[in-house]
Design an enzyme around this catalytic site. Structure first.
Site, PDB file in Angstrom:
ATOM      1  CG  ASP A  80      -2.074   0.883   0.728  1.00 27.64           C
ATOM      2  OD1 ASP A  80      -2.348   1.694   0.499  1.00 27.64           O
ATOM      3  OD2 ASP A  80      -3.434  -0.281   0.520  1.00 27.64           O
TER       4      ASP A  80
ATOM      5  CE  LYS B 217      -5.890   0.600  -1.449  1.00 22.90           C
ATOM      6  NZ  LYS B 217      -6.029   0.204  -0.552  1.00 22.90           N
ATOM      7  CD1 TRP B 218      -6.958   6.018  -9.147  1.00 22.31           C
ATOM      8  CD2 TRP B 218      -5.702   5.076 -11.152  1.00 22.31           C
ATOM      9  NE1 TRP B 218      -6.473   7.348  -9.969  1.00 22.31           N
ATOM     10  CE2 TRP B 218      -5.962   6.743 -11.243  1.00 22.31           C
ATOM     11  CE3 TRP B 218      -4.967   4.559 -11.389  1.00 22.31           C
ATOM     12  CZ2 TRP B 218      -4.886   7.035 -12.193  1.00 22.31           C
ATOM     13  CZ3 TRP B 218      -4.725   5.462 -12.693  1.00 22.31           C
ATOM     14  CH2 TRP B 218      -4.601   6.087 -13.282  1.00 22.31           C
ATOM     15  CG  ASP B 219      -6.410   5.602  -1.790  1.00 21.79           C
ATOM     16  OD1 ASP B 219      -8.064   5.795  -2.238  1.00 21.79           O
ATOM     17  OD2 ASP B 219      -6.052   4.974  -1.114  1.00 21.79           O
TER      18      ASP B 219
ATOM     19  CB  CYS C 251      -9.382   2.496  -3.027  1.00 18.12           C
ATOM     20  SG  CYS C 251      -8.950   2.704  -1.940  1.00 18.12           S
TER      21      CYS C 251
ATOM     22  CG  ASP D 216     -10.158   3.306   4.139  1.00 16.36           C
ATOM     23  OD1 ASP D 216      -9.787   2.968   3.703  1.00 16.36           O
ATOM     24  OD2 ASP D 216      -9.856   4.365   4.382  1.00 16.36           O
TER      25      ASP D 216
END
Ligand code: DGJ
Length: 693
Positions: free
Chosen positions: A336, A446-448, A494, A516
């Site tokens: 992450d 994971k594209w936040d 995300c 979350d």
């Protein structure tokens, strides 16, 4: 299937169980005819020939009857389309032509050089109608104040109940139902992203009569990942219309210069007579068939290090976590936040997508190779649309962010939003991300997106600025380009949990981070809401530590945490280096069990057997005679026996063998009397597998 009336002015789209009909009136007004059970073209023509709306001096005859009410003329409803030139506002269109091609119907209108095409498509094998609008400007420059994707009209009934999914950070997608009253109910986002506050979806059932398995339900879902609005209006004559599209306010979506075109996002609508459960299953089937990429492939069990490490990461520590994850049977290991630039906290580094060599001396490849060597895929976290002021990128390009000249640049989580409408920013991100994905064997991104827009300005650009809309288009383009260049890489959407979940982003990502909030009990309600519209195949859920570290300190068993997370795409997010050998061994058996039930959970039909607000809740998945029941007991009181759960979607004349106990159950008995779950005490949970004999 699209059918066309003999006069070429009546159209009917039909799916397996439903139809959608419309007709053109004498003054080129486009009138709604039918949305509901499947009818024949002759029925639609009879409706078209029937009496028109009644006339009242203080009401507009067209209100509540039009497919796409434009601004101007005798209309008092919310306009779906509002445009202006320097000297005039509103639209008076003339019909030009229709085209029907495959399952799509296009109706073309024009007004003084502005072409307005309404698109309708009923995707084959589904009852979902996709609607969107194309504006093409061949006249002088226009301000588009509002351009919704569609207005949906419901049949006249005595009253309607509205279902919506509301929330906030760590409490997304919670279902609430309320009686609709006269006036308008508006949901949306002013935040630049879909938002945690509402999923862009509504459902309506007449007179509040639908149940989980019975009754007519209308639903609408918007495929847009930026600012949006859905207005549900009950008009003075009790008719209900639902209007939705990109942008929140009516004051300026974009400028349309001569020669420019704007295509609205899709606003999809669904009628179902299978109650809320039937409607959900229809939405799920549609998304698996037409929205989610490669939905026929099951998603792997992932490990994500965020809750275990937060920003304090190193290669050695990630290797240690990876070894434990592999032991537990995990298939995809995701690093992450914290691996790049000066990102040792949330104060610095966003924007600099190069590996932090203090933490990963040899770059990402050695870790990725190590993870692959352990038999897992390797994934990485990014947040490309953002920048910390304390970053190389911001120091080099302070004008690349959204800002208003001479105003403060609001920082949220110490970060600013990049102006993705700028081509140089788009190109920078493409180069950085393409290089990153080429630098090491990376299987997953994971594209936040961790803050809302606040100072969305673009100095030098004329009002209304396209920035809000173009940000989303640039995001989509970037994702599409990366997917095309790196076809084996899967993406997760995300946004601080579930802040960007909608049909638009789901068409470009393989799964979404639901929330979350990883507390397994809170999750049951969040997942229950999510499942109203989206399938388990896209819903990521992690097993984390107990006591829960992020939110509430709740203590729960591994059993309860696993069974809660097994309702979607299973992941593990706890600090595995602190789990005992016994816990790791238990985790491994749960992961093994999940792999067995995965095709049924991710690809099967979902039945919500009991809602989470009671003490006992349960869901059931069915696929090709395989049945999986997940049940959770929050708390048992007074020693009361826990009721059996009545199953659904089974063949009453068939028998089903329980794979856990070998017991044989008759379908009719499971349907009518139910299945005992064996749950007791507090926070208990069970997985029960049945197979049709
Ligand atoms: C918010 C996400 O929802 C978390 O899972 C984690 O990725 C953090 N951002 C990292 O900053």
């Amino acid at each position: 299937m699209v059918e066309i009336g003999a006069d070429g002015r009546t159209w009917l789209l039909s799916g397996p169980t439903s139809s959608y009909g419309l007709r053109l009136g004498d003054e080129d007004e486009l009138l709604h005819l039918h949305w509901g059970p499947r009818i024949a073209l002759a029925d639609a023509e009879a409706l078209a020939a029937g009496p028109g709306p009644e006339y009242w001096a203080f009401e507009a005859t067209l209100d509540g009857h039009e497919e796409y009410p434009v601004e101007g003329g005798p209309r008092f409803v919310r306009p779906a389309l509002s445009v202006r030139t320097p000297d005039r506002r509103g639209t008076e269109w003339r019909f030009e032509a229709y085209e029907s091609e495959g399952d799509e119907l296009r109706l073309r209108f024009s007004d003084s050089g502005l072409g307005i095409t309404l698109h309708y498509r009923m995707r084959e094998g589904t009852d979902v109608v996709e609607r969107w609008v194309t504006l093409s400007n061949e006249g002088p420059a226009l301000e588009v104040l509002r351009a919704d994707s569609a207005t949906w009209t419901l049949p006249l009934r005595d009253g309607w109940r509205l279902s919506q999914l509301h929330g906030r950070w760590a409490a997304e997608s919670r279902l609430v139902r309320s009686e609709l009253t006269y006036g308008e109910k508006i949901i949306g986002s002013r935040r630049g992203h879909t938002g945690h506050q509402h999923l862009p979806w509504v459902a309506l059932d007449a007179d509040g009569t639908a149940t989980e398995e019975l009754g007519e339900v209308y639903g609408c879902a918007l495929a847009w990942s930026g600012t949006w609005r859905i207005a549900v209006a009950q008009l003075p004559d009790a008719r209900v219309q639902i209007t939705g599209g990109a942008g929140y306010d009516d004051s300026g979506l974009l400028r349309l210069e001569p020669g420019e075109t704007f295509v609205t996002p899709v606003f999809a609508g669904l009628w179902s007579d299978g109650g809320f459960g039937g409607a959900s299953r229809a939405w799920h089937a549609y998304q698996r068939a037409y929205v989610i990429p490669d939905a026929e492939q099951d998603r792997p069990v992932l490990y994500n290090s965020w809750e275990a490490t937060e920003f304090d990461i190193s290669e050695e520590q990630q290797r240690a976590l990876a070894r434990r994850a592999a032991e537990a049977g995990v298939e995809l290991f995701v690093v992450d936040d914290g691996w790049f630039g000066a990102r040792t906290s949330d104060r610095a580094g966003l924007g600099d997508w190069t590996v932090n060599r203090d933490r990963f001396p040899g770059g990402l490849k050695p870790l990725s190779d190590y993870v692959h060597g352990l038999g897992m895929q390797f994934g990485i976290w990014v947040e490309p649309e953002m920048v910390n002021p304390d970053s190389e990128l911001y120091r080099a390009h302070p004008d690349w962010v959204q800002f208003q000249p001479g105003r403060k640049r609001t920082e949220l989580r110490n970060q600013l939003v990049l102006n993705l409408a700028r081509e140089d920013v788009q190109e920078y991100l493409w180069e950085q991300l393409d290089a990153l994905l080429s630098s090491a064997p990376i299987d997953y991104v994971k594209w936040d997106f961790n803050r809302c827009f606040t100072d969305a300005g673009w100095p030098g650009e004329a009002y209304p600025q396209r920035l809000w809309v173009d940000h989303v288009h640039a995001l989509y383009k970037l994702l599409d380009r990366l997917r095309a260049a790196h076809p084996t890489v899967a993406f997760e959407s995300c946004s601080g949990g579930g802040g960007r979940i909608d049909l638009g982003i789901m068409a470009r990502t393989d799964q979404v981070w639901t929330s979350d909030n990883t507390d397994p009990l809170d999750r049951l309600a969040i997942q229950y809401g999510f499942s109203q519209v989206h399938p388990a195949r896209a819903m990521a859920a992690w097993v984390t530590d107990s006591p829960n570290t992020q939110l509430n300190g709740r203590v729960s068993s591994l059993r309860f945490r696993f069974v809660s997370a097994m309702a979607g795409v299973l992941g593990v997010g706890g600090d595995l280096t602190r789990w005992t050998e016994g816990e790791l061994a238990e985790a491994r058996t749960w992961v093994e069990l999940y792999k067995k039930i995965r095709p049924v959970v991710q690809g099967g039909e979902l039945h919500r057997l009991r809602a989470p607000e009671g003490g006992l809740s349960a869901v059931q998945y069915v696929r090709d005679g395989e049945v999986v029941v997940l049940a959770w007991l929050q708390a048992q009181h007074y020693g009361e026996p826990v009721p059996p759960v009545r199953l659904r979607g089974l063949d009453p004349s068939a028998s089903y063998e329980c794979l856990e106990t070998g017991e044989v159950h008759r379908g009719a008995v499971l349907l009518h009397h139910g299945l005992r779950t064996g749950l007791r005490g507090d926070l208990d949970a069970a997985v029960i597998r049945l197979r049709r004999m």
